[in-house]
Enzyme design. Structure first.
Site: not given
Length: 206
Positions: A47, A99, A114, A118, A146, A148
């Site tokens: 994760n 993702s 990024y 992923k 999400i 976060t």
């Protein structure tokens, strides 16, 4: 302290371990310690991840390498160390956190590095699922937006744009991912391997 709290509240054995995911030797050592402490190791949830937004023409070699080292290499090192244990045991289960950025190009932010990390993770899961089919399953969960700390780093203006792109007009709360991880980690998904489970509120559909 959190591990101790979980252990006390649920009357179970719970321990916390620490390793740098970019260091294969540290990961190997930690997972071997888990086996020593518990007698077996059954499920790996890879994760750890970072996000950064660089215009592709400005992204430095160090920035690109760091993104790949954490998001892709770290997952590979973790899976590799786990697989050695799973192969000896004859069973195991790996779940990567990828993702939605693995399957589309997000806007308005610029994040080619990024996205590539992923996308590589999803293909890695597929490859390992075939190679390790005799002793473990390997799947991906690909969340959308999400709520976060990672998402909170962006301006409210940018987050408002994203919400308008999600059919439900809202972002996902972290607890809404629980069911997917439990499903992938349990025997409820016993015939599923090499899959990429996208949980994005429909963001990738229009």
């Amino acid at each position: 302290m959190k591990a101790q709290k979980i252990a006390a509240e649920n009357n179970v054995q719970c321990r916390a371990y620490k390793a740098n995911v970019t260091d294969a030797a540290q990961i190997e050592s930690v997972l071997q310690q888990v086996v020593k402490d518990f007698g077996h190791f059954d499920i790996l949830i890879a994760n750890a991840g970072i996000a950064a937004h660089y215009a592709a023409e400005d992204c430095t070699p160090d920035e690109f390498s760091h993104m790949m080292n954490v998001n892709l290499n770290g997952a590979y090192y973790s899976a590799q160390a786990a697989a050695r244990i799973f192969k000896e045991q004859g069973h195991g289960n790996i779940v990567f956190t990828a993702s939605v950025s693995a399957i589309l190009v997000n806007v308005p932010e610029k994040q080619a590095a990024y996205n590539a990390s992923k996308a590589g993770l999803v293909q890695l899961a597929k490859s390992l699922a075939v190679e390790w089919v005799d002793f473990c399953r390997v799947n991906c969960i690909s969340p959308g937006f999400i709520e976060t700390e990672m998402l909170g780093m962006h301006s409210e203006e940018t987050r408002a744009i994203w919400r308008q792109m999600v059919p439900a007009r809202r972002n996902c709360e972290p607890y809404e991912l629980k069911g997917a991880y439990v499903f992938c980690a349990s025997n409820a998904s016993s015939y599923m391997t090499g899959a990429n489970l996208v949980i994005d509120g429909g963001y990738s559909l229009p």
